[in-house]
Design an enzyme around this catalytic site. Sequence first.
Site, PDB file in Angstrom:
ATOM      1  N   TYR A  53       0.766  -1.202  -0.129  1.00 41.65           N
ATOM      2  CA  TYR A  53      -0.079  -0.087   0.197  1.00 41.65           C
ATOM      3  C   TYR A  53       0.923   1.435   0.112  1.00 41.65           C
ATOM      4  CZ  TYR A  53      -3.692   3.400   0.640  1.00 41.65           C
ATOM      5  OH  TYR A  53      -4.516   4.266   0.597  1.00 41.65           O
ATOM      6  N   PHE A  96      -7.206  22.085 -24.434  1.00 44.42           N
ATOM      7  CA  PHE A  96      -7.390  20.682 -24.740  1.00 44.42           C
ATOM      8  C   PHE A  96      -8.759  20.274 -23.899  1.00 44.42           C
ATOM      9  CE2 PHE A  96      -7.529  16.067 -23.771  1.00 44.42           C
ATOM     10  CZ  PHE A  96      -7.241  15.787 -25.176  1.00 44.42           C
ATOM     11  N   THR A  97      -9.451  19.510 -24.369  1.00 47.04           N
ATOM     12  CA  THR A  97     -10.928  19.071 -23.750  1.00 47.04           C
ATOM     13  C   THR A  97     -10.867  19.054 -22.297  1.00 47.04           C
ATOM     14  OG1 THR A  97     -10.728  17.053 -24.472  1.00 47.04           O
ATOM     15  CG2 THR A  97     -12.061  18.522 -25.893  1.00 47.04           C
ATOM     16  N   ASP A 134       2.121  20.816 -19.989  1.00 41.25           N
ATOM     17  CA  ASP A 134       1.309  19.471 -20.395  1.00 41.25           C
ATOM     18  C   ASP A 134       2.465  18.777 -21.194  1.00 41.25           C
ATOM     19  OD1 ASP A 134       0.050  17.172 -21.382  1.00 41.25           O
ATOM     20  OD2 ASP A 134      -1.827  18.474 -21.793  1.00 41.25           O
ATOM     21  N   LYS A 171       0.462   8.289 -23.272  1.00 36.65           N
ATOM     22  CA  LYS A 171       0.814   8.621 -24.617  1.00 36.65           C
ATOM     23  C   LYS A 171       2.431   8.188 -24.780  1.00 36.65           C
ATOM     24  CE  LYS A 171      -3.106  10.943 -24.620  1.00 36.65           C
ATOM     25  NZ  LYS A 171      -4.020  10.727 -23.514  1.00 36.65           N
ATOM     26  N   ARG A 197     -12.749  15.737 -33.960  1.00 33.68           N
ATOM     27  CA  ARG A 197     -11.947  16.792 -33.129  1.00 33.68           C
ATOM     28  C   ARG A 197     -12.422  18.358 -33.805  1.00 33.68           C
ATOM     29  NH1 ARG A 197      -9.906  15.070 -28.396  1.00 33.68           N
ATOM     30  NH2 ARG A 197     -12.058  15.190 -28.589  1.00 33.68           N
ATOM     31  N   PHE A 233     -18.800  15.355 -26.518  1.00 33.15           N
ATOM     32  CA  PHE A 233     -18.316  14.205 -27.863  1.00 33.15           C
ATOM     33  C   PHE A 233     -18.401  12.750 -27.336  1.00 33.15           C
ATOM     34  CE2 PHE A 233     -14.133  14.076 -26.184  1.00 33.15           C
ATOM     35  CZ  PHE A 233     -13.968  15.086 -25.105  1.00 33.15           C
TER      36      PHE A 233
END
Length: 470
Positions: free
Chosen positions: A85, A137-138, A228, A271, A395, A462
């Site tokens: 943990y 970005f969303t 980011d 990514k 997009r 979306f």
Amino acid sequence: MARSILHTMGQQLGRRSWAEPWKIKMVEPLRLISRDERQKALVEAGYNTFLLRSEDVYIDLLTDSGTSAMSDRQWAGMMLGDEAYAGSRNFYKLEKAIQDTYGYKHIIPTHQGRGAEHLISQVEIKKGQFVPGNMYFTTTRLHQELAGGTFVDVIIDEAHDAQNEHPFKGNVDLSKLENIIKKEGTDKIAYVSLAGTVNMAGGQPVSMENVKALRTLCDKYAIKIYLDATRMVENAFFIQERELGYKDKTIAQILKEFCSYTDGAWMSAKKDNLVNIGGWLAINDEDLFQELRNLVVVYEGLHTYGGLSGRDLEAMAIGIAESIEDGHVRSRVEQVRYLGQLLEEWGIPAVRPVGGHAIFLDARRFYEHLSQDKFPAQTLAAELYLDSGVRSMERGIASAGRDPKTGDHKYPRLELTRLTIPRRVYTQAHMDVVAESVNAVYENRNNSRGLKMVFEPKYLRFFQARYESL
Ligand code: P71
């Protein structure tokens, strides 16, 4: 004597061919259902590719997020998961990998990128503040808004023009930024939200020159820059390729230098970092770190696992090291470019220059007869699936959502359909099949009449919106 008519890709381009720096050890069978079955699946999914079952998809280019193939080393690492943990050995390995590779001091793991976005937004945005950034970005913008902030786009104008060939279309327009700072006052600026290879602009990079100048400007007003870093490795590749003075630097060196001009970063490790799940937040400031480390236990999990298992942390640590190998990054970006070159050669409209992770088809020019409120990019995604079972992502106007004040659609200038290439998953032959399908849909473009939205969720519409064919 028979004349050779077949040429390799390299020969066609007058150079030696490149190949991926790996071979395939395990395969996953693909399934291609019939056109009638695809038609049925599409109607059931309300013409939204997010609502298709993946087993009904042939080549899945919905996203490069969490869809990469892990290496044999990463899979071996999964067996070394320390599922304690607290204080798992894998956490310390990940912490060191991020410190060594990205150069930040303090690390907090999160379950994925938006977990990190949530924490940084809650801690660093006060109600009524502005968050300038190089295109929205969303999920990022939503977390900024939920924290009481307002996102302001300060990307260079070229980024909103699909045909502009600027080599660094992700750059921040420093005069736009300075104007907002002067107009609103330093206290009203939460921080600058800077993204490497800007997703919604078509995977477009930020130059080193731009981030350096941004640092100088932000220092003048004592404003922080948070990065980011989701596709920052790909950004480093474009700097190496295009920016004076970086040709002989490694991806690793460029990445670290870029990060050094920022105060911290959030990451969707799904990514660049080559894992199926994971994310992290990194920060240099000690006090902020304490605050964030306290908040992570509320929303994600203890600060040494952040909602992940030990084996996930291990796979991420190994993925980070693999992600910055020059041969890997090159073959990844060149594969995307290969698909882009085929489409360009055939006159199919797409965002130029080709970015790092995807081809963004320009649905506006693809369907010149469809107005934006007929969802041209969503229409294109639906037609592609119907033609070949290839799944892509809208997009455009659906992704942009509604203006929180007026309630009207946002009508973004870019109306794009993204063919996103997962890392280390598909071959050049898959790219050929995709290209031929895009071409077939292009030739049939005048028969498409667009879509009508018949169900609209409140947040990130979306993902779950439903449409009917017009
Ligand atoms: C992509 C995704 C995944 C996604 C997210 C939202 C709508 C559709 C698909 C995620 C990103 C990203 C950037 C630049 C933060 C996140 C969130 N991208 N920044 O492109 O691209 O990370 O998904 O791990 O929470 O398909 P997360």
